[in-house]
Design a protein around this motif. Structure first.
Motif, mmCIF file in Angstrom:
data_model
loop_
_atom_site.group_PDB
_atom_site.id
_atom_site.type_symbol
_atom_site.label_atom_id
_atom_site.label_comp_id
_atom_site.label_asym_id
_atom_site.label_seq_id
_atom_site.Cartn_x
_atom_site.Cartn_y
_atom_site.Cartn_z
ATOM 1 N N GLY A 1 6.437 -62.228 -23.907
ATOM 2 C CA GLY A 1 5.504 -62.588 -24.979
ATOM 3 C C GLY A 1 6.167 -63.273 -26.147
ATOM 4 O O GLY A 1 5.518 -63.991 -26.912
ATOM 5 N N HIS A 2 7.482 -63.058 -26.281
ATOM 6 C CA HIS A 2 8.172 -63.645 -27.422
ATOM 7 C C HIS A 2 9.162 -64.727 -27.006
ATOM 8 O O HIS A 2 10.114 -65.032 -27.718
ATOM 9 C CB HIS A 2 8.810 -62.547 -28.280
ATOM 10 C CG HIS A 2 7.773 -61.587 -28.766
ATOM 11 N ND1 HIS A 2 6.946 -61.862 -29.841
ATOM 12 C CD2 HIS A 2 7.347 -60.412 -28.253
ATOM 13 C CE1 HIS A 2 6.069 -60.873 -29.981
ATOM 14 N NE2 HIS A 2 6.304 -59.975 -29.027
ATOM 15 N N VAL A 3 8.895 -65.326 -25.859
ATOM 16 C CA VAL A 3 9.627 -66.534 -25.473
ATOM 17 C C VAL A 3 8.972 -67.695 -26.218
ATOM 18 O O VAL A 3 7.743 -67.760 -26.334
ATOM 19 C CB VAL A 3 9.544 -66.762 -23.943
ATOM 20 C CG1 VAL A 3 10.080 -68.137 -23.566
ATOM 21 C CG2 VAL A 3 10.308 -65.671 -23.202
ATOM 22 N N ILE B 1 3.067 -68.814 -36.388
ATOM 23 C CA ILE B 1 3.998 -67.731 -36.723
ATOM 24 C C ILE B 1 3.564 -66.464 -35.984
ATOM 25 O O ILE B 1 2.411 -66.065 -36.020
ATOM 26 C CB ILE B 1 4.018 -67.462 -38.246
ATOM 27 C CG1 ILE B 1 4.507 -68.726 -38.971
ATOM 28 C CG2 ILE B 1 4.933 -66.279 -38.571
ATOM 29 C CD1 ILE B 1 4.295 -68.694 -40.463
ATOM 30 N N CYS B 2 4.524 -65.831 -35.305
ATOM 31 C CA CYS B 2 4.240 -64.629 -34.509
ATOM 32 C C CYS B 2 4.413 -63.382 -35.367
ATOM 33 O O CYS B 2 5.133 -63.389 -36.360
ATOM 34 C CB CYS B 2 5.206 -64.588 -33.320
ATOM 35 S SG CYS B 2 4.945 -63.177 -32.225
ATOM 36 N N ARG B 3 3.780 -62.285 -34.944
ATOM 37 C CA ARG B 3 3.934 -61.015 -35.676
ATOM 38 C C ARG B 3 5.378 -60.518 -35.660
ATOM 39 O O ARG B 3 5.775 -59.690 -36.470
ATOM 40 C CB ARG B 3 2.988 -59.955 -35.118
ATOM 41 C CG ARG B 3 3.269 -59.566 -33.683
ATOM 42 C CD ARG B 3 2.191 -58.640 -33.127
ATOM 43 N NE ARG B 3 2.305 -58.506 -31.677
ATOM 44 C CZ ARG B 3 3.013 -57.556 -31.059
ATOM 45 N NH1 ARG B 3 3.666 -56.669 -31.754
ATOM 46 N NH2 ARG B 3 3.061 -57.512 -29.737
ATOM 47 N N CYS B 4 6.182 -61.041 -34.709
ATOM 48 C CA CYS B 4 7.590 -60.625 -34.647
ATOM 49 C C CYS B 4 8.440 -61.363 -35.675
ATOM 50 O O CYS B 4 9.615 -61.052 -35.851
ATOM 51 C CB CYS B 4 8.158 -60.845 -33.246
ATOM 52 S SG CYS B 4 8.527 -62.567 -32.862
ATOM 53 N N GLY B 5 7.846 -62.364 -36.348
ATOM 54 C CA GLY B 5 8.584 -63.099 -37.370
ATOM 55 C C GLY B 5 9.099 -64.437 -36.893
ATOM 56 O O GLY B 5 9.481 -65.286 -37.701
ATOM 57 N N GLY C 1 6.187 -69.927 -32.730
ATOM 58 C CA GLY C 1 5.882 -70.517 -31.425
ATOM 59 C C GLY C 1 5.972 -69.567 -30.250
ATOM 60 O O GLY C 1 6.082 -70.009 -29.101
ATOM 61 N N CYS C 2 5.908 -68.244 -30.469
ATOM 62 C CA CYS C 2 5.984 -67.289 -29.353
ATOM 63 C C CYS C 2 4.772 -67.444 -28.427
ATOM 64 O O CYS C 2 3.652 -67.699 -28.891
ATOM 65 C CB CYS C 2 6.008 -65.852 -29.859
ATOM 66 S SG CYS C 2 7.515 -65.397 -30.726
ATOM 67 N N LEU C 3 4.997 -67.240 -27.132
ATOM 68 C CA LEU C 3 3.929 -67.323 -26.128
ATOM 69 C C LEU C 3 2.714 -66.479 -26.528
ATOM 70 O O LEU C 3 1.576 -66.930 -26.479
ATOM 71 C CB LEU C 3 4.459 -66.859 -24.761
ATOM 72 C CG LEU C 3 3.414 -66.710 -23.647
ATOM 73 C CD1 LEU C 3 2.793 -68.050 -23.298
ATOM 74 C CD2 LEU C 3 4.053 -66.073 -22.400
#
Ligand code: ZN
Length: 388
Positions: free
Chosen positions: A231-233, A242-246, A249-251
């Motif tokens: 999910g975070h590739v 922007i992803c919740r992981c910071g 462009g995360c999947l």
């Protein structure tokens, strides 16, 4: 060393149904087989049934695995929805319940509720705590499998480093195994439908996106239990997301259920969750169909790399969004067959999950059963019984 546990495995697998089979399979003396079988019979893991008279004379006694020798308790905990199942030692469900509970309420509240529900289910089938051979728990976050502790799970405040086996220890005298939900789903799907295939990927596309890896018929968890976190590739060309992981462009931030729902809402439709997205697809809403097909293509981009790297025999796609699998899988297949190497895609099957939302509970039961009935575990239990 061929102990009683190894004999039990031959009987469970159906590779041996008579004493003569066991002698032939193990090369042990008939008297040794008899002695080990006595231990299995005494522990009620095996029972003898009258044989069939096929060759005349006294028919051989048939040996069978006693799948009712105990039960396993399973909790498949989701972010807001959970399923509890009690199954026998062959994985057949005996009692089951589902309920809504926010995992973010923390381990004390959630596990107290789970434990109360387990007690109710046990009473329903006239079983008690002494019948419980093992407990399996799936959680929506990373887990240090050897310790049974969630590790920095993003949507599970209060669970970081919490010992789930430690919590259950005061209620049950049985091993407690904890794993990430996607891993148990992968195990359930593999064990039920794909046992002939050695290497399989199970992709869950719901609110977020994750992947369980079956390598050599076993779950591959990686050095820190973080394997399969696709999910975070990062996808190319989505630097604005922007992803919740910071990261950007995360999947998951582009193609996960939450992202699809908010994109559709921004486009004038009403969707709060991945289930709403599927409802719109089923209603034939063109914008939603397009969004899910595109999500399949993005997922396909990341999976194309996984296919080249891991060469799975099957990719099984589950999770809420996979319920719109015609649209989703069309996108996934299109990109994988275009991008991956022909050798890797020659026999590759890309299919929707057949177990749906039961995959996790089934997989957790199998995880526990394989653990408690492993030959070494059975041998240890018999030794402990002799010493007592
Ligand atoms: Zn991310």
């Amino acid at each position: 060393m061929t102990g009683a546990g190894s004999l039990l495995r031959l009987i469970r697998n159906g590779e041996a149904v008579t004493r003569a089979d066991l002698v032939r399979r193990t090369g042990l003396a008939r008297s040794t087989v008899a002695q080990r079988l006595d231990a299995l019979l005494a522990h009620q893991l095996v029972y003898e049934a009258g044989g069939s008279a096929s060759t005349g004379g006294r028919p051989p006694t048939v040996l069978a695995f006693n799948q009712g020798a105990g039960v396993v308790l399973v909790a498949d905990l989701g972010a807001t929805h959970s399923r509890l199942v009690i199954s026998d030692l062959a994985g057949a469900p005996l009692a089951e319940t589902t309920f809504d509970l926010d995992i973010a309420d923390g381990p004390e509240i959630v596990l107290a509720h789970v434990n109360e529900a387990f007690a109710g289910l046990l009473a329903e089938i006239n079983r008690g705590a002494h019948d419980v051979r093992g407990i399996g728990v799936g959680v929506p976050g990373p887990v240090a499998f050897s310790r049974g502790e969630p590790v920095a799970p993003p949507i599970m405040p209060g669970w970081d480093g919490f010992s789930v086996p430690g919590w259950f220890a005061s209620h049950y005298d049985a091993p407690v195994l904890v794993d990430n939900d996607v891993n148990i789903m992968a195990l359930g799907e593999h064990w039920t439908h794909w046992r002939d295939i050695e290497h399989l990927l199970y992709v869950k596309i719901g609110t977020g996106i994750g992947c369980g890896i079956v390598a050599g018929r076993r779950i591959h968890r990686g050095a820190q239990g973080a394997a399969g976190d696709i999910g975070h590739v990062r996808l190319a060309g989505h630097d604005e997301v922007i992803c919740r992981c910071g990261n950007i462009g995360c999947l998951e931030a582009v193609a996960g259920g939450r992202a699809l729902a908010s994109n559709l809402t921004a486009g004038g439709l009403h969707a709060e969750s991945s289930r709403d997205v599927v409802t719109l697809v089923r209603a034939g809403e063109p914008q939603a169909i397009q969004a899910v097909r595109d999500a399949g293509r993005y997922l396909g981009e990341v999976l194309a790399g996984c296919v080249n790297f891991f060469n799975p025999g099957a990719i099984v796609i589950g999770g809420d969004i996979a319920e719109a699998h015609q649209q989703l899988l069309a996108g996934v297949r299109e990109v994988i067959f275009q991008r991956s190497l022909p050798l890797a895609t020659g026999d590759l099957r890309i299919v929707p999950s057949r177990l749906g939302d039961r995959a996790g509970a089934i997989g957790a039961a199998i995880m526990v059963i394989e653990h408690v009935l492993a030959p070494e575990a059975v041998d240890r239990a018999i030794q402990a019984g002799l010493a007592a």
